[in-house]
Design an enzyme around this catalytic site. Structure first.
Site, PDB file in Angstrom:
ATOM      1  N   LYS A 166       0.815  -1.219   0.000  1.00  0.00           N
ATOM      2  CA  LYS A 166       0.000   0.000   0.000  1.00  0.00           C
ATOM      3  C   LYS A 166       0.852   1.275   0.000  1.00  0.00           C
ATOM      4  CE  LYS A 166      -3.963  -2.072   2.387  1.00  0.00           C
ATOM      5  NZ  LYS A 166      -4.804  -1.955   3.592  1.00  0.00           N
ATOM      6  N   ASN A 185      -1.715  -0.100   7.021  1.00  0.00           N
ATOM      7  CA  ASN A 185      -1.240  -1.378   7.531  1.00  0.00           C
ATOM      8  C   ASN A 185      -0.351  -2.125   6.538  1.00  0.00           C
ATOM      9  OD1 ASN A 185      -3.168  -2.291   5.729  1.00  0.00           O
ATOM     10  ND2 ASN A 185      -4.528  -3.154   7.268  1.00  0.00           N
ATOM     11  N   GLU A 217      -9.190 -10.636  -8.169  1.00  0.00           N
ATOM     12  CA  GLU A 217      -8.239  -9.536  -7.942  1.00  0.00           C
ATOM     13  C   GLU A 217      -7.024  -9.640  -8.861  1.00  0.00           C
ATOM     14  OE1 GLU A 217      -7.482  -9.552  -3.723  1.00  0.00           O
ATOM     15  OE2 GLU A 217      -9.420  -8.624  -3.288  1.00  0.00           O
ATOM     16  N   TYR A 241     -12.413  -1.832  -4.761  1.00  0.00           N
ATOM     17  CA  TYR A 241     -12.954  -1.930  -3.396  1.00  0.00           C
ATOM     18  C   TYR A 241     -14.478  -1.803  -3.352  1.00  0.00           C
ATOM     19  CZ  TYR A 241      -8.259  -1.876  -1.450  1.00  0.00           C
ATOM     20  OH  TYR A 241      -6.965  -2.208  -1.116  1.00  0.00           O
ATOM     21  N   HIS A 262      -2.191  -5.436   1.452  1.00  0.00           N
ATOM     22  CA  HIS A 262      -3.519  -6.013   1.212  1.00  0.00           C
ATOM     23  C   HIS A 262      -3.290  -7.417   0.679  1.00  0.00           C
ATOM     24  CE1 HIS A 262      -7.518  -6.653  -0.662  1.00  0.00           C
ATOM     25  NE2 HIS A 262      -6.804  -7.208  -1.632  1.00  0.00           N
TER      26      HIS A 262
END
Length: 140
Positions: free
Chosen positions: A11, A114, A128, A51, A117
């Site tokens: 990310k 975080n 994905e 998303y 993903h």
């Protein structure tokens, strides 16, 4: 055991902190083979499409803004039980609750920032992977 594939995204927070190399090293040391990879910046439309499953959640707009805030690095990982193995090495979504030695404990700052993903099921991994990569880009 079954060799299969999963999607990984490093990310924007981890990319800005120049952690891509450490994360990729970690993944290879945990038994993953990186069979496709690209660095990119998502458009708002791409992030909203990717998303879309979260579109009715209160954090959706914040998630989209975060994911378009900088470059990301996307990989197709291959390993025995790749989806469950990657979810294990990522750790809890909230780095504060992640086990020691997991990616999110090592490199995550909070529930949004975080670091990574990963796909949550084999079905979603296939969706994905196809979202980010053509068949020509994935080494088989």
């Amino acid at each position: 055991m079954e060799i299969n594939k999963t999607l990984s995204i490093i990310k924007p927070d981890a990319m800005k902190s120049k952690l891509q190399g450490k994360i990729l090293d970690y993944l290879e040391n945990k038994g993953f083979k990186i069979i496709a990879q690209k660095k990119m910046r998502l458009t708002k439309k791409q992030a909203e499409t990717f998303y879309a499953i979260h579109k009715d959640r209160p954090f959706f707009n914040e998630l989209i803004e975060f994911m378009i805030s900088g470059d990301i690095s996307v990989q197709v990982l291959e390993a025995d039980n790749a989806v469950s193995h990657y979810r294990e090495v990522m750790g809890n979504t909230d780095p504060a609750n992640a086990d020691e030695g997991t990616l999110r404990k090592l490199y995550g700052n909070n529930i949004q920032c975080n670091a990574v993903h990963g796909s949550d099921s084999q079905e979603n991994a296939n969706i994905e992977i196809n979202f980010f990569f053509s068949k020509l880009e994935v080494i088989n």
